[in-house]
Design a protein around this motif. Structure first.
Motif, PDB file in Angstrom:
ATOM      1  N   GLN A 410       0.862  -1.375   0.045  1.00 52.95           N
ATOM      2  CA  GLN A 410       0.117  -0.119  -0.096  1.00 52.95           C
ATOM      3  C   GLN A 410       0.873   1.144  -0.191  1.00 52.95           C
ATOM      4  O   GLN A 410       0.332   2.297  -0.414  1.00 52.95           O
ATOM      5  N   GLY A 411       2.053   1.205   0.350  1.00 52.72           N
ATOM      6  CA  GLY A 411       3.007   2.220   0.336  1.00 52.72           C
ATOM      7  C   GLY A 411       4.296   1.917   0.130  1.00 52.72           C
ATOM      8  O   GLY A 411       4.529   0.427  -0.020  1.00 52.72           O
ATOM      9  N   ALA A 412       5.443   2.600  -0.228  1.00 51.29           N
ATOM     10  CA  ALA A 412       6.749   2.252  -0.425  1.00 51.29           C
ATOM     11  C   ALA A 412       7.440   1.793   0.872  1.00 51.29           C
ATOM     12  O   ALA A 412       7.009   1.866   1.744  1.00 51.29           O
ATOM     13  N   ASP A 413       8.282   0.600   0.539  1.00 48.10           N
ATOM     14  CA  ASP A 413       8.650   0.095   1.596  1.00 48.10           C
ATOM     15  C   ASP A 413      10.079  -0.730   1.321  1.00 48.10           C
ATOM     16  O   ASP A 413      10.288  -0.597  -0.158  1.00 48.10           O
ATOM     17  N   VAL A 414      11.094  -0.985   2.336  1.00 44.03           N
ATOM     18  CA  VAL A 414      12.163  -1.942   1.811  1.00 44.03           C
ATOM     19  C   VAL A 414      11.838  -3.231   2.402  1.00 44.03           C
ATOM     20  O   VAL A 414      11.764  -3.490   3.524  1.00 44.03           O
ATOM     21  N   LEU A 415      11.743  -4.238   1.646  1.00 39.10           N
ATOM     22  CA  LEU A 415      11.376  -5.692   2.008  1.00 39.10           C
ATOM     23  C   LEU A 415      12.576  -6.565   1.510  1.00 39.10           C
ATOM     24  O   LEU A 415      12.918  -6.887   0.423  1.00 39.10           O
ATOM     25  N   CYS A 416      12.849  -7.313   2.415  1.00 41.27           N
ATOM     26  CA  CYS A 416      14.067  -8.355   2.357  1.00 41.27           C
ATOM     27  C   CYS A 416      15.309  -7.521   1.453  1.00 41.27           C
ATOM     28  O   CYS A 416      15.539  -8.181   0.307  1.00 41.27           O
ATOM     29  N   GLY A 417      15.364  -6.183   1.919  1.00 43.80           N
ATOM     30  CA  GLY A 417      16.574  -5.796   1.350  1.00 43.80           C
ATOM     31  C   GLY A 417      16.190  -5.120  -0.210  1.00 43.80           C
ATOM     32  O   GLY A 417      17.201  -4.666  -0.978  1.00 43.80           O
ATOM     33  N   ILE A 418      14.974  -5.062  -0.665  1.00 43.42           N
ATOM     34  CA  ILE A 418      14.778  -4.535  -1.814  1.00 43.42           C
ATOM     35  C   ILE A 418      13.799  -3.350  -1.575  1.00 43.42           C
ATOM     36  O   ILE A 418      12.868  -3.305  -1.026  1.00 43.42           O
ATOM     37  N   THR A 419      14.038  -2.334  -2.427  1.00 44.77           N
ATOM     38  CA  THR A 419      12.884  -1.217  -2.422  1.00 44.77           C
ATOM     39  C   THR A 419      11.766  -1.438  -3.145  1.00 44.77           C
ATOM     40  O   THR A 419      11.927  -1.960  -4.309  1.00 44.77           O
ATOM     41  N   ILE A 420      10.791  -1.216  -2.656  1.00 46.56           N
ATOM     42  CA  ILE A 420       9.314  -1.634  -3.141  1.00 46.56           C
ATOM     43  C   ILE A 420       8.588  -0.277  -3.245  1.00 46.56           C
ATOM     44  O   ILE A 420       8.278   0.048  -2.172  1.00 46.56           O
ATOM     45  N   PRO A 421       8.243  -0.010  -4.427  1.00 45.50           N
ATOM     46  CA  PRO A 421       7.303   1.121  -4.828  1.00 45.50           C
ATOM     47  C   PRO A 421       5.813   0.807  -4.386  1.00 45.50           C
ATOM     48  O   PRO A 421       5.467  -0.465  -4.221  1.00 45.50           O
ATOM     49  N   ALA A 422       5.087   1.664  -3.852  1.00 46.13           N
ATOM     50  CA  ALA A 422       3.727   1.526  -3.619  1.00 46.13           C
ATOM     51  C   ALA A 422       3.113   0.820  -4.715  1.00 46.13           C
ATOM     52  O   ALA A 422       3.315   1.319  -5.915  1.00 46.13           O
ATOM     53  N   GLY A 423       2.200  -0.037  -4.611  1.00 48.79           N
ATOM     54  CA  GLY A 423       1.329  -0.580  -5.380  1.00 48.79           C
ATOM     55  C   GLY A 423       1.948  -1.876  -5.928  1.00 48.79           C
ATOM     56  O   GLY A 423       1.485  -2.699  -7.065  1.00 48.79           O
ATOM     57  N   THR A 424       3.215  -2.239  -5.442  1.00 55.57           N
ATOM     58  CA  THR A 424       3.955  -3.569  -6.066  1.00 55.57           C
ATOM     59  C   THR A 424       3.169  -4.833  -5.767  1.00 55.57           C
ATOM     60  O   THR A 424       2.821  -5.101  -4.505  1.00 55.57           O
ATOM     61  N   PRO A 425       2.836  -5.667  -6.313  1.00 62.10           N
ATOM     62  CA  PRO A 425       2.365  -6.949  -6.144  1.00 62.10           C
ATOM     63  C   PRO A 425       3.398  -7.905  -5.201  1.00 62.10           C
ATOM     64  O   PRO A 425       4.370  -7.979  -5.892  1.00 62.10           O
ATOM     65  N   VAL A 426       2.996  -8.227  -4.168  1.00 57.22           N
ATOM     66  CA  VAL A 426       3.959  -9.061  -3.115  1.00 57.22           C
ATOM     67  C   VAL A 426       3.262 -10.487  -3.125  1.00 57.22           C
ATOM     68  O   VAL A 426       2.388 -10.509  -2.823  1.00 57.22           O
TER      69      VAL A 426
END
Ligand code: HEM
Length: 533
Positions: A410-426
């Motif tokens: 729902q928002g930008a994040d750093v997930l497992c060392g990867i920068t994740i922009p908002a809207g990314t399917p995980v």
């Protein structure tokens, strides 16, 4: 009757006139420009995503197979979904592409906790890749909003839900026993045919099992018996569920299928419409019984209505969600309960057929609590069968039938060392987590005893490594029913049937199953035991 020559001469006549030629040329140029623009837009989208999805420390591209322009990784995902994902299993997270849209797949505990644990609320929303049309997207969005609210309320309302679910399972034990006997009889017939044909396909076996489970679940959940839906109807519903479920998953990893597979689309559309129409009927059943319940609330006849415990659980789960929401939840419930259990059942029987030791230990376990025939089995006995539990869990570890648990950042994040922009399917892919050699010892082998030492996560470091039912607020609502059905089936299979392997080699399906976990190359023979043996 015009001959092909007539038709040709008419068209060449039309095309000879210069204005017609100009129109045809403009249309062709327009189409090419359209395709070109769409292609460029798709490539630009992909480049923009790729620039953002990077290692948060080094700035390198996130791990994952390099995508081709426009089609991404569709070619390899289409033919080897699990194989493709497995190549990056040693990375905490990796990125794959369906056309120009990426999806992040998680492999380690930190990511799983963050996404499914839901403490930060960033990943509470499911992402459904398959829905493309705006109308469907809107309908799903409305449904999801309500579902999220309702399921939160429902899951917090522990008592009503847990008690209703438990009552449903207790009430349906006898129905389950009858159904499992029928299922094994069908399976015995199917396995004779398979053996006679020397065919190794599990598809015939699976469809018999699915039909039996459809009947059982409609009875347990909606009190709809054979006589009210008719035996052939259950078969039709079962085949619609099997085909539509599989096609839905295939279109999710390969949207080109929707463009090129015309006969598949026609059948898919027909089956989806068939399921929706059956879902409407189930909604009417729910409405009728809800009215009946309200009318009888304080009357002495209330006891009679209470006995339909399945309906009361379904009422509690579906909740008050408006027409579209209700239809969505009911069809979802039908698919969730009748697509997953049969797949697990077939794999479980196959694994047990190939393991003489486990079969005889299961019988010993049952004899140890004085269950010598499936008729003896009581609800309380089910809690005293650690090996049977372990066999069901180990099957769900090796062949989890749910191919992907979908969320959207729902928002930008750093997930497992990867920068994740908002809207990314995980995505969480239970099969991948369950086969991760860093989490499980001898991850590809069937070793049910690993769950005897630790019932919640076997020999994995934590229960985040075992996710057949998902985790968090959207975790499977019917896991209790599923586990009971599978255990009752196992008891029937080992006590009442000879279920053995013929020693044929399994195909590639046993290591890297196809997307829908269809048990191709299944190897087992099922025969009713003759008493006294
Ligand atoms: C072996 C059998 C089954 C497996 C492996 C399984 C697995 C799952 C998984 C992984 C999810 C998604 C969780 C998520 O998105 O986080 C799910 C959702 C769900 N399952 Fe199951 N399931 C099984 C059987 C059943 C049965 C028998 C029922 C119904 C009686 C059921 C009802 C549901 C429902 C209603 C949901 C949606 C929950 C929500 O959105 O809140 N499932 N299941």
């Amino acid at each position: 009757m015009p001959t092909p020559e007539h038709v040709k001469s008419i068209f060449s006549g039309v095309l000879e006139s210069s204005s017609a030629k100009n129109v045809a040329r403009s249309l062709a140029v327009g189409a090419l420009v359209g395709i070109g623009l769409r292609g460029m837009q798709s490539i630009a989208t992909m480049v923009a995503w790729r620039l953002k999805l990077r290692d948060s420390e080094t700035g390198e591209p996130a791990p994952g197979p390099p995508p081709l322009p426009f089609i991404g990784n569709v070619l390899s995902l289409r033919t080897g979904y699990y194989e493709t994902l497995y190549k990056y299993v040693d990375k905490p997270a990796s990125v794959f592409w369906v056309m120009s849209t990426p999806f992040v797949v998680l492999n380690d505990e930190e990511g799983l906790r963050r996404v499914l644990g839901g403490s930060n609320g960033l990943y509470a929303k499911p992402k459904y890749f398959g829905y493309r049309s705006k109308a469907v997207k809107n309908a799903v969005a409305v449904e999801q909003k309500t579902v999220e609210k309702e399921s939160l309320e429902y899951k917090n309302d522990g008592d009503t839900s847990r008690v209703a679910l438990e009552n449903m399972v207790i009430d349906s034990l006898w129905t389950m026993k009858v159904a499992m006997n029928e299922l094994l009889t069908l399976l015995a017939e199917a396995s004779e045919e398979v053996a006679a044909d020397k065919a190794t396909s599990g598809t015939a076996v699976l469809s018999s099992v699915r039909t039996a489970i459809v009947k059982l679940n409609l009875d347990v959940l909606f009190d709809l018996t054979d006589s009210s839906i008719g035996p052939s109807k259950a078969e039709d519903i079962s085949s619609m569920i099997g085909f539509a479920g599989m096609e839905f998953a295939r279109r999710m990893v390969n949207p080109f299928k929707a463009l090129v597979d015309i006969p598949g689309n026609v059948r898919y559309f027909g089956d989806v419409m068939g399921l929706i129409s059956f879902g409407r009927r189930l909604c009417r059943v729910l409405d009728d019984t809800a009215e009946e319940r309200e009318g009888l609330e304080s009357a002495p006849e209330a006891e009679a209505v209470k006995s339909t415990a399945g309906l009361s659980w379904v009422h509690a789960w579906v909740g008050k969600v408006g027409k579209i929401g209700k239809l969505g939840k009911v069809v979802g419930l039908l698919m969730a309960s009748t697509q997953t259990v049969p797949l697990t059942a077939v794999w479980m029987l196959h694994l047990v057929a190939n393991d003489d030791g486990v079969r005889s230990q299961l019988r010993e376990e049952l004899h140890g609590i004085s269950v010598r025939s499936a008729c003896d089995l009581q609800y309380d006995d089910l809690g005293k069968l650690p090996l049977a539990d372990a066999v069901v869990k180990e099957t769900l570890r090796l062949y989890p039938p749910f191919p992907l648990i979908q969320r959207e950042a729902q928002g930008a994040d750093v997930l497992c060392g990867i920068t994740i922009p908002a809207g990314t399917p995980v995505y969480v892919v239970p099969w991948l987590v369950h086969r991760n050699p860093k989490l499980w010892s001898d991850a590809d082998s069937f070793k049910p005893r690993r769950f005897l030492e630790n019932a919640s996560h076997g020999d994995a470091p934590s229960d985040w490594a075992f996710l057949p039912f998902g985790r968090g607020v959207r975790m499977c609502a019917g896991s209790k029913l599923a586990l009971t059905e599978l255990k009752v089936l196992l008891v029937h299979a080992v006590l009442e049937y000879d279920i053995v392997s013929e020693g044929r080699a399994m195909g590639r399906g046993s290591r890297f199953p196809e997307l829908g976990m269809i048990p191709e190359g299944i190897d087992m023979r099922v025969r009713k035991k003759t008493r006294g043996r």
